[in-house]
Design a protein around this motif. Structure first.
Motif, PDB file in Angstrom:
ATOM      1  N   GLN A  46      11.037   4.478  -3.331  1.00 39.76           N
ATOM      2  CA  GLN A  46       9.786   4.707  -2.606  1.00 39.76           C
ATOM      3  C   GLN A  46       8.595   4.168  -3.391  1.00 39.76           C
ATOM      4  N   GLU A  47       8.667   4.315  -4.708  1.00 37.47           N
ATOM      5  CA  GLU A  47       7.564   3.864  -5.559  1.00 37.47           C
ATOM      6  C   GLU A  47       7.400   2.340  -5.497  1.00 37.47           C
ATOM      7  N   LEU A  48       8.522   1.618  -5.494  1.00 38.55           N
ATOM      8  CA  LEU A  48       8.452   0.161  -5.383  1.00 38.55           C
ATOM      9  C   LEU A  48       7.954  -0.248  -4.004  1.00 38.55           C
ATOM     10  N   ILE A  49       8.414   0.448  -2.974  1.00 34.64           N
ATOM     11  CA  ILE A  49       7.973   0.163  -1.606  1.00 34.64           C
ATOM     12  C   ILE A  49       6.459   0.337  -1.489  1.00 34.64           C
ATOM     13  N   ASP A  50       5.939   1.410  -2.052  1.00 33.92           N
ATOM     14  CA  ASP A  50       4.495   1.685  -1.961  1.00 33.92           C
ATOM     15  C   ASP A  50       3.676   0.568  -2.623  1.00 33.92           C
ATOM     16  N   ILE A  51       4.095   0.150  -3.820  1.00 28.02           N
ATOM     17  CA  ILE A  51       3.349  -0.886  -4.541  1.00 28.02           C
ATOM     18  C   ILE A  51       3.464  -2.233  -3.835  1.00 28.02           C
ATOM     19  N   SER A  52       4.675  -2.632  -3.464  1.00 27.77           N
ATOM     20  CA  SER A  52       4.870  -3.947  -2.837  1.00 27.77           C
ATOM     21  C   SER A  52       4.193  -4.012  -1.466  1.00 27.77           C
ATOM     22  N   SER A  53       4.154  -2.890  -0.748  1.00 28.55           N
ATOM     23  CA  SER A  53       3.496  -2.863   0.571  1.00 28.55           C
ATOM     24  C   SER A  53       1.983  -3.010   0.435  1.00 28.55           C
ATOM     25  N   LYS A  54       1.400  -2.340  -0.537  1.00 28.44           N
ATOM     26  CA  LYS A  54      -0.037  -2.486  -0.773  1.00 28.44           C
ATOM     27  C   LYS A  54      -0.374  -3.922  -1.167  1.00 28.44           C
ATOM     28  N   PHE A  55       0.495  -4.507  -1.995  1.00 28.25           N
ATOM     29  CA  PHE A  55       0.273  -5.876  -2.445  1.00 28.25           C
ATOM     30  C   PHE A  55       0.314  -6.855  -1.272  1.00 28.25           C
ATOM     31  N   ILE A  56       1.324  -6.762  -0.431  1.00 23.52           N
ATOM     32  CA  ILE A  56       1.498  -7.736   0.653  1.00 23.52           C
ATOM     33  C   ILE A  56       0.436  -7.548   1.733  1.00 23.52           C
TER      34      ILE A  56
END
Length: 459
Positions: A286-296
């Motif tokens: 979930q933590e990776l999803i949150d960061i990568s989603s904000k980035f994209i």
């Protein structure tokens, strides 16, 4: 519904049972192929026959992967589908060798008149024609011409489109038009089609082909205009329902003519269409999803997604700084000691050899008594590993993001609709981040950090 003993989740089931034309937005690791299999099982259970279902994917590898999992006869790449349509209609043709355009381009430059050579030398700022033919400038011009002609066909442009671009570079456009004419003449004289011609020609014969009730397309974000025209024509002629699956965050092949706007505008170009989104992801934390989603989603001209995972990692992204090659080795050795299943990703084919000299066999090499896979990010699409290392995150021309700009003629031919800085490179970095099942290590130089590193640190 169970597939291989695994239960279909509620969002997958909603898409599977949908009766309308459907765009299914499937983020990285959300069970895209799993849902396609569920859709097919559902259709077969409803009485749809195997021969009434057409499945299309983009590479031979992905088609073969689907064939291993799905008992449907008609699973094609776009090019194999085009060939099948032409053969079905008894059209006599040959497939042109891949190097035909490059060969004719070379031949053209070696056959110029003295007057044409003088004009070209002035344009490229060379005094000797033989020196020019052995230069990187010549290689670059050839590359532009070949790319331009490919994109011209893939984007379904015509001669009037080329005339509008002529004003930007008369010399280069004149070369392109003459080589294009020579290329078309050669294809016609040998009754041959290149891959783009196969699709364009097959579109003319979709009214006399198999009678499908469902068309399913995987990796739909990578559709080009001529591919869409083929499918849309087939869909309308057979009155088939269409079920397309993909993720605009992972649209990374614009350089080959793919157009993410077809994906984004699907509800506007297909009647009676609905959008479904897979919400759960089964690969990333979930933590990776949150960061990568904000980035994209810094680029707002994309479809926002709410993604959930039951996996949690306190620190899924680990940034490692190096100063020289020696410090890079030390970092690499420490990571490799810790894990068994490792995938190293680079922006370019040559990135790994900047740091360590290895002999790749089937994209693998031996290092510290372990077998490690190295791929470019483009080649890693659809793959995953326990741990991913992304290298060469450098602020430079060939770094990540890559800062090489297209020639102005190519820019005019395929205009960037969103004008967002590094839009495709950003999607490419998102793909790289989401290949991991656990941690992703970002290797970046201490004094030339990629702008993406600077962004990630703030998220």
């Amino acid at each position: 519904m169970l597939i291989d003993g695994k239960k279909v989740d509620e969002y997958q089931m909603e898409a599977i049972k949908e009766e309308k034309n459907t765009l299914l937005i499937a983020a990285a690791g959300s069970g895209k192929t799993f849902t396609i299999r569920g859709k097919i099982n559902y259709l077969l259970a409803k009485g749809i026959k195997k021969e009434e279902i057409l499945i299309i994917s983009f590479t031979n590898k992905s088609v073969n992967d689907l064939k291993e999992k799905i008992a449907i006869n008609d699973i094609f790449t776009f090019h194999k589908l085009a060939i099948d349509i032409l053969k079905y209609n008894n059209i006599d043709f040959k497939i042109a060798p891949d190097d035909t355009l490059e060969y004719l381009t070379n031949e053209y430059f070696y056959c110029l008149t003295k007057e044409e050579k003088t004009k070209l030398l002035k344009y490229v700022n060379y005094y000797d024609y033989d020196n020019f033919l052995n230069s990187n400038t010549f290689k670059e011009i050839k590359k532009i011409i070949i790319s331009f002609i490919g994109l011209y066909k893939t984007n379904n442009k015509d001669i009037n489109d080329l005339k509008k671009i002529f004003k930007y570079d008369n010399i280069l456009m004149t070369l392109i038009l003459k080589i294009l004419a020579s290329y078309n003449k050669e294809l016609k004289s040998t009754n041959s089609y290149d891959f783009d011609d196969l699709i364009i020609e097959a579109t003319k014969y979709t009214n006399n082909y198999k009678n499908y009730k469902y068309i399913i397309i995987d990796e739909f974000q990578d559709t080009s205009l001529i591919r869409w025209n083929l499918i849309n024509s087939l869909r309308k002629n057979t009155q088939a329902k269409i079920f397309v699956v993909g993720d605009d965050y992972q649209s990374i092949f614009k350089f080959s003519g793919c157009d993410v706007n077809i994906f984004l505008n699907f509800p506007n170009i297909v009647e009676d269409a609905v959008i479904h989104k897979l919400k759960y992801t089964y690969r990333n934390s979930q933590e990776l999803i949150d960061i990568s989603s904000k980035f994209i989603m810094k680029n707002k001209k994309q479809i926002k997604k709410e993604l959930l995972s039951n996996k949690h990692l306190k620190k899924p992204i680990i940034i490692k700084y190096y100063f020289k090659k020696k410090s890079f080795y030390k970092l690499l050795n420490k990571v490799i000691k810790k894990y068994d299943d490792i995938l190293i990703l680079g922006r370019n084919n040559f990135d790994l050899n900047k740091f360590i000299k290895v002999n790749l066999e089937n994209d693998k090499f031996s290092y510290k008594n372990k077998v490690i896979k190295y791929l470019t990010v483009h080649s890693s699409k659809g793959l995953e590993a326990d741990v991913v290392i992304i290298i060469n995150l450098e602020d430079s021309l060939y770094g990540f993001p890559n800062k090489l700009e297209n020639n102005k003629l190519i820019k005019e031919l395929i205009k960037d609709e969103d004008n967002f800085l590094y839009a495709e490179e950003r999607r490419l970095f998102y793909v790289a981040l989401t290949r991991t099942r656990n941690e992703v290590y970002l290797f970046t130089p201490l004094f030339k950090k990629s702008p993406f590193i600077k962004e990630i640190k703030k998220l």
